[in-house]
Design an enzyme around this catalytic site. Structure first.
Site, PDB file in Angstrom:
ATOM      1  CG  HIS A 169      -1.933  -1.057   1.221  1.00 39.00           C
ATOM      2  ND1 HIS A 169      -3.083  -0.955   0.472  1.00 39.00           N
ATOM      3  CD2 HIS A 169      -1.987  -2.252   1.823  1.00 39.00           C
ATOM      4  CE1 HIS A 169      -3.800  -2.049   0.642  1.00 39.00           C
ATOM      5  NE2 HIS A 169      -3.159  -2.858   1.451  1.00 39.00           N
ATOM      6  CB  CYS A 211      -2.474   3.694  -4.754  1.00 40.78           C
ATOM      7  SG  CYS A 211      -3.921   2.674  -4.657  1.00 40.78           S
TER       8      CYS A 211
END
Lengths: 428, 599
Positions: A169, A211
């Protein structure tokens, strides 16, 4: 044993005799050798060894897919010939033997369960709490506590091509580790620069699957580094599909399509990075994967996938010459006395982890997995209707990342000071 | 000249051949358990010369580690699951605590040398077995046991001086360590045939091994004079109820362990490098059928072809062993039918259980209960040693240590001089208090449980320390794993008629080490425990930063206002504005007047 050494002696003598028979001058032989480089299996690359650092930065069961991502690449580099001694694998959690896993000692990256990514012969070098930004930087720069075993060290040199893969993440220019600490783009950039100064790499392929992944490479400034992320700044990266028997998304889109492409790659096929990147379309990824090429003048069209993910490299010419660059693939048929083979033997002898079956196992895996490229496609049609997991920092149910907290605090602090100043000025 | 050279070479090779006389014994044991589960033990023993520079089958890595660390004896174990003593009785080979555990003895002249050896050993084993053993280098987790992890002498000598120079022991455990394929594969690679042939081939299916209810594998390195010995042992408990039965009514070993490939060559094929390969089955009340192999050492011998033996063991006798020598077998398999009673299982002398008591984040306690199994009697009482090590953040109040026998408190010695003086049940107490961030606490206790007593309880209270934010692990809210406590019991006396030296594994199972004078105690590990520590909200520092910034800015604004505002200036702006307005109108009038004049 003695028979074999006698045989080797005879072979060496024969080789020498044939070499003498071909009455070339050394200069011509050298010229021939360097001219042959363009047609050698290593293509335009002049590296002598391959190393891979594969990092899963996420802990917890619900991040299963990040471990599957990392293991997909582990499987690929191993299948294409990089031995375990040249792979640093970091897994922040153990999902394969987790009580929640209904398939013990297995990790699947596809709901069809055709390929167990965990395999029977895995070596995890850093796991659990050991997976920290500090240890990643230590591995890259080779600064370790005394007594660190060789299996945990990245013993690259100026001829080494490094494949660095990070998944987890992240957000704008940062990547979270275990939901606790984080690494910034600047940290990795400086570590790579330090590696360049210490002559610890020839070229680097950096891949981030998170991301806003491209931002993780935004600060890189060292030459010879090709970076690609699964998404641009402001974009999320998405998971591919859900496995109902595991109860989770099992792989992310970038890695899924990468694996899909890689399963059809063989060590000597000469697939280029450009061919690979062309598979990673916005339609498939739901995000933009654009390579950052300005530090990599050679370009993705000339660079082969096996320059980074395989173990195919040029060999030094033996006395007598007469051959073009040989491939020295661990999984391949040809074995030569190349520079990296010697390097390897030293490594293995040093850490005492004799891995005699490594080559054979890799070969077997290569043979076995040839046909799986097509079969991995099952589950694709599922993708449209399953809930997508997002790899953004805020999407995690866990605590907010420290960096975001700091940024948040700083911004709010600045805002408050401004507000207070305005209030007091108003009062004034 | 040439002849002389050849002679030298020949002599050297003969010498090498003599020095590298290596042995490799592999054995397996199958024991049906009362609840339909089946315990499987694989045991491997390799021996070589410590000074040999060349090894034929012995793993070079282990020889290098033994030479480099100066270790005299070390045992590493990886375990997943828990051995259920009450259901399954005493384990065939000592059960181990959950996670990873390492203990070692060093023949070192000083503690510094032993510490260095330990640091090297943890790093090398950690690299070898893909485990986070480097965490054991930390002085926060290493302890030096004095009473346990050594041959049982039964005496209550607990002073630090009892640690002789050739016997410096270190112990550390990682209860939260994950155990998976990456640990088992290097363990299997230490065997000459890896998991391709021999007994180890039965461990070939990783999903069956780690799908077992209890899996534990250990590696023990021992130096005895010139000999270097590596003993590996793996214990699995498989639920046979989930696996299809053979037509004969039993379970084939290969299908139990998930290595049944179907077709012809299916069973155990001895490893070519093995000096001996044997399979033992304990079948009291149950039945075992063997396919192939040569049967040795059984109560009822019956040679046959396909179904070699079908022996219903004599119910009246003690646990009966059926043993097969499968050194020459090509395709050996054995089918076992559990009897369904409590046959063959023997309860340990004492059951041990540990619980964490108390509630809240501040205080807590630990209570350890030793209970004699129902119906068992001991003529002279039971002597037991308790080993409990706790991390530094568990601050034990040693004055709260209380020992009860059947609910009646027993005096606990408060100093070394008192120990054993008043004939109390607590014969010895060794207490090493923990030091914050430096050293864990260690408690070693020797208790004599009278023959009349059935329950002994040891309890104490502790306080939980506050950790710094950087000291919390990423999953702090899960809780902190406390290392398992160990109860060490006197060696088990062997069964009547047991002949030593025939099988190392059976010697171990019967509770005796094969070497004379090295009687090992029986260890009963208690289950791990999770402790909840006061865990902050980790975003707290940032909330605090924000809060402080808010207050600071408000303060600064107020301060600025107070400093710059003057009471006389109230309405000053209004006054000025009025003046300006008047000035403007005056100017206007003046301009008008000037214009009028010029007209």
């Amino acid at each position: 044993m003695r028979t074999w050494s006698a045989l080797a002696l005879v072979l060496a003598l024969v080789a020498r005799a044939t070499g003498d028979a071909a009455a070339d001058t050394p200069a011509r032989r050298a010229e021939a050798f360097f001219q042959s480089s363009s047609s050698s299996p290593a293509g335009g690359s002049n590296h002598t060894s391959n190393w891979a650092v594969l990092v899963d930065a996420s802990r917890y069961w619900f991040n299963y897919r990040h471990i599957a991502n990392t293991l997909s690449l582990y499987r690929t580099v191993k299948r294409l010939g990089i031995p375990d001694s040249n792979i640093i694998l970091m897994l922040a959690d153990d999902v394969s033997c987790s009580p929640r896993n209904s398939f013990p000692a297995s990790v699947f990256g596809n709901a069809n369960h055709l390929a167990n990514l965990y395999g029977d012969n895995i070596e995890v070098d850093y796991r659990g709490y050991e997976v920290t930004p500090e240890n990643l930087l230590r591995v890259l720069t080779d600064r370790h506590a005394p007594g660190t075993p060789r299996s945990k060290r990245l013993l690259t040199d100026a001829g080494s091509n490094l494949f660095l893969y990070i998944t987890g993440h992240g957000g704008d220019e940062f990547m979270k580790f275990q939901d606790q600490t984080e690494i910034m783009s600047k940290d990795i950039a400086d570590a790579l620069e330090q590696m360049r100064e210490k002559r610890r790499y020839n070229e680097v392929l950096f891949i981030a699957e998170t991301c806003q992944a491209a931002t993780l490479a935004a600060r890189f400034y060292s030459p010879g580094v090709l970076a690609i992320g699964s998404s641009e700044k402001g974009e999320n990266s998405y998971s591919h599909h859900l496995d109902r028997s595991i109860g989770l998304s099992v792989i992310d889109r970038f890695t899924y399509w990468t694996l899909e492409f890689m399963e059809s790659v063989t060590p000597h096929a000469g697939a280029t990075l450009a061919q690979w990147f062309s598979q990673l379309t916005n339609h498939r990824l739901h995000s933009t994967a654009k390579p950052r090429l300005e530090l990599f003048p050679r370009g993705a069209h000339d660079a082969r996938v096996t320059d980074f993910l395989g173990h195919v490299s040029k060999a030094a010419p033996m006395a007598g010459g007469g051959y073009e660059g040989l491939s020295s693939s661990r999984g391949g048929r040809v074995r030569t006395e190349s520079a990296d083979a010697g390097d390897d033997a030293a490594t293995r002898g040093g850490d005492g982890r004799g891995d005699g079956t490594g080559g054979g196992a890799a070969a077997a895996a290569a043979g076995k997995s040839g046909g799986e490229g097509a079969r991995l496609k099952v589950g694709d049609e599922d993708a449209g209707r399953v809930p997508k997991a997002v790899d953004g920092g805020w999407a995690t149910p866990g605590a907010r990342a420290r960096g975001e907290g700091v940024a948040f605090a700083a911004v709010s602090c600045a805002a408050l000071v401004g507000a207070a100043a305005w209030v007091s000025a108003k009062a004034y | 000249m040439l002849i002389a050279f050849l002679l030298v070479v020949l002599a050297a090779s003969v010498g090498a051949a003599r020095e590298s006389r290596e042995t490799f014994q592999e054995e397996a044991l199958v024991r049906p358990l009362p609840d339909g589960r089946i315990a499987f033990v694989a045991h491997f023993r390799q021996e070589t010369s410590l000074v040999a520079r060349h090894h034929e089958t012995f793993p070079k890595a282990i020889a290098q580690i033994a030479r480099a660390t100066g270790v005299a004896d070390a045992e590493l174990s990886f375990t997943q699951g828990r051995w259920m003593y009450r259901r399954w009785g005493r384990p065939p080979v000592g059960a181990k605590p959950i996670g990873a555990e390492l203990w070692a003895a060093f023949a070192a002249e000083s503690d510094e040398v032993a510490d260095e050896g330990w640091a090297n050993l943890t790093a090398m084993f950690g690299g070898q077995f893909c485990a986070s053993l480097s965490a054991l280098r930390d002085e926060q987790v290493v302890v030096e046991p004095a009473l346990v992890f050594r041959p049982w002498d039964g005496s209550a000598r607990v002073d630090r001086d009892g640690i002789s120079s050739d016997n410096r022991r270190r112990h550390g455990s990682l209860p939260a360590e994950a155990v998976c394929t990456e640990n088992l594969t290097p363990w299997l690679k230490l065997l000459p045939c890896r998991d391709r042939a021999g007994i180890a081939a039965l461990l070939g299916s990783r999903s069956s091994v780690f799908g077992a209810e209890y899996v534990s594998f250990t590696a023990r390195v021992r130096v005895r004079g010139d000999a270097l010995e590596l003993t590996q042992s793996a214990t699995l408990v498989v639920d046979a109820n989930k696996i299809a039965r053979e037509p004969e009514g039993g379970h084939r070993l290969t299908s139990l362990l998930g290595v049944d490939r179907g077709g012809g060559a299916n069973g155990i094929r001895a490893c070519a490098a093995a000096t001996s390969t044997a399979v033992h089955v304990q079948t009291k009340g149950g039945t075992a059928f063997a396919f192939g192999g040569r049967k040795v050492h059984t109560a009822v011998a019956d040679e046959g072809r396909r179904v070699d033996t079908a022996v219903a063991a004599d119910e009246a006798s003690r646990p009966a062993w059926l043993s097969w020598d499968v050194s020459a077998a090509e395709d050996f398999d054995v089918a076992v039918r559990p009897g369904g009673g409590d046959e063959g299982t023997v309860a340990p002398e004492l059951y041990a259980e540990r619980v964490v008591t108390g509630s809240g984040y501040h205080r807590g306690g630990i209570s350890i209960e030793l209970r004699r199994p129902e119906g068992s009697k001991s003529a002279s009482g039971t002597r037991a040693r308790l080993f409990q090590t706790l991390p530094w953040y568990v601050r034990v109040f040693i004055h709260t240590l209380a020992v009860e026998m059947d609910g009646v408190p027993v005096p606990v010695p408060t100093s070394g001089a008192d120990v054993g003086a008043n004939g109390g049940a607590v014969e010895a107490l060794r207490w090493v208090p923990g030091v914050d961030r430096r050293r864990p606490s260690t408690m070693e206790l020797q208790v004599l449980m009278p023959a009349s007593a059935s329950v002994a309880r040891v309890s104490f209270k502790f306080e939980k320390a506050f950790l710094r934010i950087s000291e919390f692990p990423p999953d702090a809210n899960r809780g902190f794993d406390l290392p398992a406590a160990l109860l060490s019991l006197p060696p088990v006396s062997p069964r009547d008629g047991h002949e030593f030296g025939e099988s190392r594994l059976l010697d171990l199972v019967e509770g005796v080490a094969s070497e004379v004078g090295d009687t090992h105690s029986e260890g009963v590990y208690m289950q791990g425990a999770l402790l909840t520590l006061p865990t902050p909200d980790f975003s707290m520092p940032f909330n605090v930063t924000t809060m402080v910034c808010t207050l600071m800015s408000l303060l600064a604004g107020a301060l600025l206002t107070t400093l710059t505002r003057r009471p006389g200036w109230e309405g000053f702006g209004k006054l000025k504005a009025e003046q300006r307005k008047r000035l403007k109108s005056l100017e206007k009038e003046a301009r008008k007047a000037r214009a009028g004049k010029s007209e």
